[in-house]
Design a protein around this motif. Structure first.
Motif, PDB file in Angstrom:
ATOM      1  N   ALA A 475       0.825  -1.211   0.000  1.00  0.00           N
ATOM      2  CA  ALA A 475       0.000   0.000   0.000  1.00  0.00           C
ATOM      3  C   ALA A 475       0.860   1.262   0.000  1.00  0.00           C
ATOM      4  N   VAL A 476       1.985   1.246   0.728  1.00  0.00           N
ATOM      5  CA  VAL A 476       2.827   2.433   0.804  1.00  0.00           C
ATOM      6  C   VAL A 476       3.406   2.782  -0.566  1.00  0.00           C
ATOM      7  N   VAL A 477       3.756   1.762  -1.350  1.00  0.00           N
ATOM      8  CA  VAL A 477       4.298   2.003  -2.688  1.00  0.00           C
ATOM      9  C   VAL A 477       3.228   2.588  -3.601  1.00  0.00           C
ATOM     10  N   MET A 478       2.030   1.990  -3.584  1.00  0.00           N
ATOM     11  CA  MET A 478       0.946   2.467  -4.440  1.00  0.00           C
ATOM     12  C   MET A 478       0.495   3.860  -4.030  1.00  0.00           C
ATOM     13  N   PHE A 479       0.413   4.110  -2.731  1.00  0.00           N
ATOM     14  CA  PHE A 479      -0.021   5.426  -2.258  1.00  0.00           C
ATOM     15  C   PHE A 479       0.971   6.506  -2.668  1.00  0.00           C
ATOM     16  N   MET A 480       2.253   6.277  -2.411  1.00  0.00           N
ATOM     17  CA  MET A 480       3.258   7.277  -2.768  1.00  0.00           C
ATOM     18  C   MET A 480       3.355   7.440  -4.278  1.00  0.00           C
ATOM     19  N   GLY A 481       3.144   6.352  -5.020  1.00  0.00           N
ATOM     20  CA  GLY A 481       3.158   6.452  -6.477  1.00  0.00           C
ATOM     21  C   GLY A 481       2.042   7.338  -6.993  1.00  0.00           C
ATOM     22  N   VAL A 482       0.832   7.154  -6.472  1.00  0.00           N
ATOM     23  CA  VAL A 482      -0.298   7.984  -6.902  1.00  0.00           C
ATOM     24  C   VAL A 482      -0.111   9.425  -6.447  1.00  0.00           C
ATOM     25  N   LEU A 483       0.430   9.622  -5.241  1.00  0.00           N
ATOM     26  CA  LEU A 483       0.677  10.974  -4.752  1.00  0.00           C
ATOM     27  C   LEU A 483       1.680  11.684  -5.662  1.00  0.00           C
ATOM     28  N   GLY A 484       2.755  10.976  -6.033  1.00  0.00           N
ATOM     29  CA  GLY A 484       3.733  11.565  -6.941  1.00  0.00           C
ATOM     30  C   GLY A 484       3.143  11.850  -8.312  1.00  0.00           C
ATOM     31  N   LEU A 485       2.316  10.929  -8.811  1.00  0.00           N
ATOM     32  CA  LEU A 485       1.671  11.128 -10.109  1.00  0.00           C
ATOM     33  C   LEU A 485       0.757  12.340 -10.083  1.00  0.00           C
ATOM     34  N   SER A 486       0.010  12.490  -8.996  1.00  0.00           N
ATOM     35  CA  SER A 486      -0.911  13.630  -8.910  1.00  0.00           C
ATOM     36  C   SER A 486      -0.153  14.952  -8.858  1.00  0.00           C
ATOM     37  N   LEU A 487       0.990  14.963  -8.169  1.00  0.00           N
ATOM     38  CA  LEU A 487       1.814  16.182  -8.149  1.00  0.00           C
ATOM     39  C   LEU A 487       2.289  16.535  -9.555  1.00  0.00           C
ATOM     40  N   GLY A 488       2.781  15.523 -10.281  1.00  0.00           N
ATOM     41  CA  GLY A 488       3.233  15.762 -11.643  1.00  0.00           C
ATOM     42  C   GLY A 488       2.102  16.219 -12.545  1.00  0.00           C
ATOM     43  N   MET A 489       0.938  15.606 -12.399  1.00  0.00           N
ATOM     44  CA  MET A 489      -0.214  15.983 -13.221  1.00  0.00           C
ATOM     45  C   MET A 489      -0.671  17.402 -12.931  1.00  0.00           C
ATOM     46  N   PHE A 490      -0.581  17.800 -11.657  1.00  0.00           N
ATOM     47  CA  PHE A 490      -1.016  19.156 -11.324  1.00  0.00           C
ATOM     48  C   PHE A 490      -0.128  20.197 -11.997  1.00  0.00           C
ATOM     49  N   TRP A 491       1.179  20.018 -11.899  1.00  0.00           N
ATOM     50  CA  TRP A 491       2.080  21.017 -12.471  1.00  0.00           C
ATOM     51  C   TRP A 491       2.101  20.967 -13.988  1.00  0.00           C
ATOM     52  N   ALA A 492       1.867  19.796 -14.557  1.00  0.00           N
ATOM     53  CA  ALA A 492       1.889  19.685 -16.010  1.00  0.00           C
ATOM     54  C   ALA A 492       0.577  20.146 -16.645  1.00  0.00           C
ATOM     55  N   LYS A 493      -0.543  19.875 -15.962  1.00  0.00           N
ATOM     56  CA  LYS A 493      -1.835  20.155 -16.593  1.00  0.00           C
ATOM     57  C   LYS A 493      -2.883  20.695 -15.636  1.00  0.00           C
ATOM     58  N   GLY A 494      -2.949  20.085 -14.436  1.00  0.00           N
ATOM     59  CA  GLY A 494      -4.041  20.410 -13.525  1.00  0.00           C
ATOM     60  C   GLY A 494      -4.163  21.879 -13.175  1.00  0.00           C
ATOM     61  N   ARG A 495      -3.038  22.558 -12.950  1.00  0.00           N
ATOM     62  CA  ARG A 495      -3.108  23.968 -12.553  1.00  0.00           C
ATOM     63  C   ARG A 495      -3.660  24.853 -13.665  1.00  0.00           C
ATOM     64  N   LYS A 496      -3.701  24.319 -14.877  1.00  0.00           N
ATOM     65  CA  LYS A 496      -4.218  25.096 -16.004  1.00  0.00           C
ATOM     66  C   LYS A 496      -5.682  24.800 -16.298  1.00  0.00           C
ATOM     67  N   VAL A 497      -6.102  23.565 -16.066  1.00  0.00           N
ATOM     68  CA  VAL A 497      -7.452  23.182 -16.481  1.00  0.00           C
ATOM     69  C   VAL A 497      -8.376  22.806 -15.331  1.00  0.00           C
ATOM     70  N   TYR A 498      -7.807  22.472 -14.156  1.00  0.00           N
ATOM     71  CA  TYR A 498      -8.653  22.016 -13.051  1.00  0.00           C
ATOM     72  C   TYR A 498      -9.413  23.177 -12.445  1.00  0.00           C
ATOM     73  N   ARG A 499     -10.727  23.002 -12.301  1.00  0.00           N
ATOM     74  CA  ARG A 499     -11.568  24.020 -11.692  1.00  0.00           C
ATOM     75  C   ARG A 499     -12.502  23.363 -10.679  1.00  0.00           C
ATOM     76  N   GLY A 500     -12.036  23.325  -9.459  1.00  0.00           N
ATOM     77  CA  GLY A 500     -12.824  22.739  -8.384  1.00  0.00           C
ATOM     78  C   GLY A 500     -13.875  23.693  -7.878  1.00  0.00           C
ATOM     79  N   PRO A 501     -14.608  23.291  -6.854  1.00  0.00           N
ATOM     80  CA  PRO A 501     -15.752  24.073  -6.383  1.00  0.00           C
ATOM     81  C   PRO A 501     -15.388  25.241  -5.489  1.00  0.00           C
ATOM     82  N   VAL A 502     -14.096  25.362  -5.081  1.00  0.00           N
ATOM     83  CA  VAL A 502     -13.784  26.294  -4.001  1.00  0.00           C
ATOM     84  C   VAL A 502     -14.156  27.732  -4.317  1.00  0.00           C
ATOM     85  N   VAL A 503     -13.971  28.163  -5.585  1.00  0.00           N
ATOM     86  CA  VAL A 503     -14.264  29.557  -5.897  1.00  0.00           C
ATOM     87  C   VAL A 503     -15.743  29.829  -6.030  1.00  0.00           C
TER      88      VAL A 503
END
Length: 512
Positions: A475-503
């Motif tokens: 579980a620790v390997v899979m969790f850290m892998g997904v966490l790392g993937l999500s960080l990479g996805m955010f900087w590569a794409k998410g910060r440009k296209v992701y629009r959550g409900p907060v605003v």
């Protein structure tokens, strides 16, 4: 939350939401925001909530408060290895209180509608948690069927690859039920809520009447350390994941909120009451089960690989074992159908916010069935892929439930921390809640956060020591892998296209 069918941009909505909805909007009360047509079961409060978040109603609201209450999971016990009878009993007690304060915080959050970076990260980890939870249910039912074969054919020698095929069959059942049987699901869930209670009663009465009886001193005071840990206390901490896993499903209704009538009120009520109802039933069932185990070692070494089947075999002939196990199978499959539905909605809503790769495809809603069919199919595919762990590790189930719990606790930590910060520093920015913790909010949030951190730490541990590749908790390997993937996805794409409900969320000083 998603952003489909809106006519206003996020920025425009954040700036231009009217301060008084009734006085300053057109006669339909909803300005230029396309929230979808007014359908049966779509309460005025639901319409206002969708407007506030700037979201279009795309799913059918056909779950009543009663059917929402039946979204729950049946507990599975693994604490016998680390802790024994007494360890499993007492860990259940403290988990009830620890998870309870978390559920109260989540219930309040389900009653209101929640920068960007935290929302994105939490969305990814929450998706991971619910996908792992969906996989664990199918793994459980598939391998229970395999265990039942050992009861009926003593010459049958179960193998991991055969168990994996049974899991695939159970995943196929979920796919069929949640796509082609989706409209009947609320009615079926209401019926199975009654079956759940009757089945529970049959099992409890049968075990008290026919099973051999352990002494109270053994059940409540005899701790065991079958995992080989250096101290009994450490073994107990590792084994508590059984109780934690059994308490993690009560907030599933929150992910079905767009399909629940009057969700702002019904969902938090369903979360709290389903948690309390199942905790009470679980306590009685667990106590009965522990008193019916004459030998922990024999239970753990049973050919079925399931201690509860060992308990049934001590009390009943083969036909009786088949009957009671079939009841459990029926209830767990029903729970899996609900859990798969909730998981697919969570995944769909995050994709609708452009939070996942291939968001357009995942976030598509079948116009005829009014369900996120692609998200359902993806959830089933991920369950099948996670089941492949079983081919290489005997601790596959432990790894899957650990992954679910640690990811879920991570999301609880982030969510409750944000609410607690707002409560303490900027209380006026919190949206009004129809189900509120009131003045108890701060201490309950603090307690919930503390327990979530505590559970997060312990659920990474393997079941036994010494640890090798087969017994390692992946579980620790899979969790850290997904966490790392999500960080990479955010900087590569998410910060440009992701629009959550907060605003889009209004604070308590603002009105729709």
């Amino acid at each position: 939350m998603p952003e489909i069918g809106r006519k206003l941009s996020v920025q425009a909505m954040a700036k231009d939401l009217p301060s008084n909805l009734d006085a300053e909007t057109p006669e339909d009360g909803y300005a230029d925001v396309d929230v979808g047509e007014h359908r049966p079961g779509y309460a005025e409060s639901d319409r206002r909530d969708m407007y506030r978040m700037g979201k279009r109603q795309e799913l059918m609201r056909n779950f009543s408060p009663v059917s929402a209450l039946s979204f729950t999971a049946l507990a599975n016990t693994q604490g016998l290895v680390d802790g024994g009878l007494a360890g499993l009993f007492w860990s259940y007690i403290w988990t009830f209180f620890g998870s309870g304060v978390i559920m109260l915080s989540i219930a309040e959050m389900a009653s209101i509608d929640y920068q960007r970076f935290l929302s994105y990260m939490t969305g990814w980890v929450s998706t991971l948690s619910w996908q792992a939870g969906a996989a664990s249910g199918s793994f459980l039912t598939g391998t229970i069927i395999q265990g039942l074969l050992t009861v009926n054919d003593p010459n049958y020698s179960p193998t991991n690859w055969q168990g994996t095929l049974f899991v695939f069959a159970m995943v196929l059942v979920l796919l069929i039920c949640n796509i082609w049987g989706a409209k009947a699901l609320p009615m079926v869930q209401n019926t199975l809520l009654g079956v759940h209670i009757i089945g529970w009663l049959v099992i409890v009465v049968t075990l008290w009447a026919l099973a051999p009886r352990q002494s109270a001193s053994v059940v409540f005071t005899q701790f065991t350390n079958e995992g080989g840990w250096s101290t009994m206390g450490l073994s107990l901490m590792v084994g508590q994941i059984s109780a934690i896993f059994g308490s993690t499903c009560s907030d599933a209704t929150a992910h079905m909120a767009e399909e629940v009538e009057d969700a702002g009120r019904s969902v938090p009520i369903a979360i709290v009451w389903s948690y309390l109802l199942n905790a009470a039933m679980g306590f009685i069932l667990l106590t009965t089960y522990l008193f019916a185990i004459p030998s922990v070692t024999d239970a753990l070494n049973d050919p079925s690989a399931y201690p509860f089947i060992y308990v049934f075999r001590n009390a009943l002939p083969t036909s009786g074992v088949n009957g009671l196990t079939s009841i459990i199978l029926l209830l767990v499959i029903a729970s899996n159908i609900s859990f798969n539905a909730a998981t697919s909605r969570q995944t769909w809503s995050f994709a609708r916010d452009n939070g996942l790769p291939f968001s357009t495809w995942i976030g598509h809603v079948n116009p005829g069935k009014e369900i996120p069919a692609n998200a359902v199919a993806l959830t089933c595919l991920i369950s099948a892929l996670l089941a492949l762990i079983n081919l290489g590790s005997s601790a596959a189930f432990n790894a899957i439930i650990s992954l679910q719990v640690v990811a879920l606790m991570f999301t609880y930590c982030v969510s409750i921390s944000c609410v607690l910060y707002r409560r303490l520093r900027h209380p006026h920015t919190l949206p009004a809640a129809r189900w509120s913790l009131g003045r108890a909010g701060v201490p309950l949030n603090v307690a919930g956060l503390a327990y979530a951190v505590y559970a997060f730490f312990w659920c990474f541990w393997p079941n036994v020591t010494p640890v090798d590749a087969e017994s390692f908790n992946w579980a620790v390997v899979m969790f850290m892998g997904v966490l790392g993937l999500s960080l990479g996805m955010f900087w590569a794409k998410g910060r440009k296209v992701y629009r959550g409900p907060v605003v889009l969320v209004l604070g308590r000083g603002e009105r729709l």
